[in-house]
Write a protein that holds these residues in place. Structure first.
Motif, mmCIF file in Angstrom:
data_model
loop_
_atom_site.group_PDB
_atom_site.id
_atom_site.type_symbol
_atom_site.label_atom_id
_atom_site.label_comp_id
_atom_site.label_asym_id
_atom_site.label_seq_id
_atom_site.Cartn_x
_atom_site.Cartn_y
_atom_site.Cartn_z
ATOM 1 N N HIS A 93 19.117 78.578 66.926
ATOM 2 C CA HIS A 93 20.280 79.292 66.422
ATOM 3 C C HIS A 93 21.202 78.306 65.711
ATOM 4 N N VAL A 94 21.787 78.734 64.597
ATOM 5 C CA VAL A 94 22.681 77.877 63.821
ATOM 6 C C VAL A 94 23.930 78.665 63.441
ATOM 7 N N ILE A 119 6.833 86.828 63.745
ATOM 8 C CA ILE A 119 6.268 85.504 64.019
ATOM 9 C C ILE A 119 4.752 85.538 63.916
ATOM 10 N N GLU A 120 4.172 86.582 64.492
ATOM 11 C CA GLU A 120 2.709 86.717 64.439
ATOM 12 C C GLU A 120 2.210 86.883 63.013
ATOM 13 N N SER A 121 3.007 87.533 62.169
ATOM 14 C CA SER A 121 2.593 87.766 60.777
ATOM 15 C C SER A 121 2.568 86.482 59.955
ATOM 16 N N GLY A 122 3.337 85.487 60.391
ATOM 17 C CA GLY A 122 3.421 84.242 59.625
ATOM 18 C C GLY A 122 4.439 84.286 58.505
ATOM 19 N N ILE A 123 5.128 85.424 58.342
ATOM 20 C CA ILE A 123 6.150 85.545 57.303
ATOM 21 C C ILE A 123 7.425 84.859 57.790
ATOM 22 N N PRO A 124 7.975 83.903 57.042
ATOM 23 C CA PRO A 124 9.237 83.279 57.450
ATOM 24 C C PRO A 124 10.336 84.327 57.580
ATOM 25 N N TYR A 125 11.215 84.138 58.544
ATOM 26 C CA TYR A 125 12.261 85.129 58.813
ATOM 27 C C TYR A 125 13.602 84.438 58.982
ATOM 28 N N THR A 126 14.662 85.223 58.888
ATOM 29 C CA THR A 126 16.010 84.796 59.263
ATOM 30 C C THR A 126 16.699 85.981 59.917
ATOM 31 N N VAL A 127 17.248 85.751 61.093
ATOM 32 C CA VAL A 127 18.041 86.768 61.782
ATOM 33 C C VAL A 127 19.512 86.437 61.560
ATOM 34 N N VAL A 128 20.299 87.416 61.141
ATOM 35 C CA VAL A 128 21.736 87.217 60.947
ATOM 36 C C VAL A 128 22.497 88.027 61.983
ATOM 37 N N TRP A 129 23.244 87.324 62.831
ATOM 38 C CA TRP A 129 24.147 87.998 63.759
ATOM 39 C C TRP A 129 25.538 87.938 63.145
ATOM 40 N N SER A 130 25.968 89.069 62.620
ATOM 41 C CA SER A 130 27.237 89.122 61.891
ATOM 42 C C SER A 130 28.428 89.305 62.805
ATOM 43 N N ASN A 131 28.167 89.655 64.069
ATOM 44 C CA ASN A 131 29.227 89.906 65.048
ATOM 45 C C ASN A 131 30.010 91.168 64.706
ATOM 46 N N ASP A 169 18.310 80.259 51.848
ATOM 47 C CA ASP A 169 18.480 78.905 52.380
ATOM 48 C C ASP A 169 17.267 78.468 53.197
ATOM 49 N N PRO A 170 16.565 77.401 52.767
ATOM 50 C CA PRO A 170 15.416 76.927 53.555
ATOM 51 C C PRO A 170 15.816 76.455 54.953
ATOM 52 N N ARG A 171 17.073 76.055 55.144
ATOM 53 C CA ARG A 171 17.533 75.602 56.463
ATOM 54 C C ARG A 171 17.630 76.765 57.452
ATOM 55 N N ALA A 172 17.696 77.984 56.926
ATOM 56 C CA ALA A 172 17.825 79.163 57.783
ATOM 57 C C ALA A 172 16.475 79.805 58.079
ATOM 58 N N ALA A 173 15.394 79.225 57.564
ATOM 59 C CA ALA A 173 14.070 79.794 57.804
ATOM 60 C C ALA A 173 13.715 79.708 59.283
ATOM 61 N N ASN A 174 13.284 80.837 59.829
ATOM 62 C CA ASN A 174 12.879 80.938 61.234
ATOM 63 C C ASN A 174 14.014 80.552 62.189
ATOM 64 N N LYS A 175 15.237 80.921 61.798
ATOM 65 C CA LYS A 175 16.422 80.651 62.591
ATOM 66 C C LYS A 175 17.250 81.929 62.737
#
Length: 303
Positions: free
Chosen positions: A284-285, A143-155, A204-210
């Protein structure tokens, strides 16, 4: 339109291989894997390297601990997916630093594949808390870096969860271990499908920072439902042995360090309910909402 270039770091590992293969199979992606000289020279890695190469994954020479080579590799791609193991989780800040210098990265997926434990689960297992303290340093750094991220919880990985019908460990023969009541819902996902969802989320742009939760509807089950389904598919009846939450905590305290993560995960999934979070917290989505049309392998097909 030119394909989007994605670099997988840790592509020869268990889940990294599946994600790299999914990237190679996506027509809109140019798939790359960061391969160090040491990895390239290991005989035990030859089979997976050949598989990746045959699938169309291109290799970029580089090393997580060689900043110059890491920057050079990242300059050739626009998305980076880290699948490094536990021992290297804290070193993902090196990838973030290199990505900032490269200036080309539009999305970073950190190595969070698995599930997010509840505070209740972390507290129950005491000395596991430092693991999550390490993981929690990565996202703030991103977050501090400003790089967009996506975390995937695959379960739950199907390859780990299904042989024991929910109990992580050896395949069942005649008796299944049931944790707690057996009525807590968990999510079990095929590793190849994890790769497919991860690549979709990366693009997916909808998953950016999610944080994206993988929740294929037919694969959300209680352990009792899983066992009943296996009995139906296989035409046999299993004996059941119940293990309580207290017994799992005791197992964790007495098991050999190399396998003590098993009672922890069995607790998190089937007693803590940590693989199926609803309602989802802010930011979270669910894959159900983002990718309802993805064809996935159901539990019935995998059994």
């Amino acid at each position: 339109m030119a394909p989007t270039s994605i670099l997988i770091i840790g592509a020869t590992g268990y889940i990294g291989r599946h994600i790299a293969l999914a990237a190679a199979a996506a027509p809109e992606v140019a798939a790359f894997a960061l391969i160090s000289k040491a990895t390239a020279g290991k005989l035990e890695r030859k089979e997976v390297l050949d598989q990746l190469r045959s699938a169309g994954v291109q290799f970029l020479e580089g090393d997580l601990y060689d900043h110059f080579s890491l920057v050079a590799a990242l300059k050739q791609v626009s998305i980076v997916i880290s699948t490094v193991g536990y021992a290297q989780l804290s070193d993902q800040t090196k990838i973030i630093d290199a990505a900032k210098e490269a200036g080309t990265i539009t999305r970073f997926l950190p190595s969070e594949f698995g599930l997010g434990p509840s505070e209740k689960t972390i507290e129950a297992f005491g000395d596991l808390a430092p693991i999550w303290a390490i993981k929690k340093t990565v996202l703030p750094a991103l977050i501090e870096s400003g790089i967009p991220y996506t975390v995937v919880w695959s379960n739950c990985f199907a390859g780990y969860s299904l042989p024991g019908l929910g109990a992580l460990g050896p395949p069942v023969a005649d008796e299944v271990t049931v944790f707690g009541s057996g009525d807590v819902k968990g999510v079990i996902v095929d590793e190849g499908n994890i790769g497919t969802y991860a690549i979709k989320a990366a693009l997916d742009p909808r998953a950016a920072n999610k944080t994206v939760h993988l929740e294929p509807p037919q694969n959300v089950v209680t352990q009792n439902e899983l066992i009943a389904l296996a009995e139906k598919v296989r035409g046999k009846t299993y004996k059941r042995r119940t293990v309580s939450a207290e017994e799992l905590i005791q197992q964790y305290q007495t098991f050999d360090p190399s396998i003590k993560f098993l009672p922890y995960l069995n607790y998190a999934i089937w007693i803590g309910g940590d693989s199926f979070h609803h309602p989802l917290p802010e930011g979270h989505v669910s894959s159900v909402d983002l990718y309802p049309d993805v064809e996935y392998k159901s539990i019935a097909q995998l059994l």
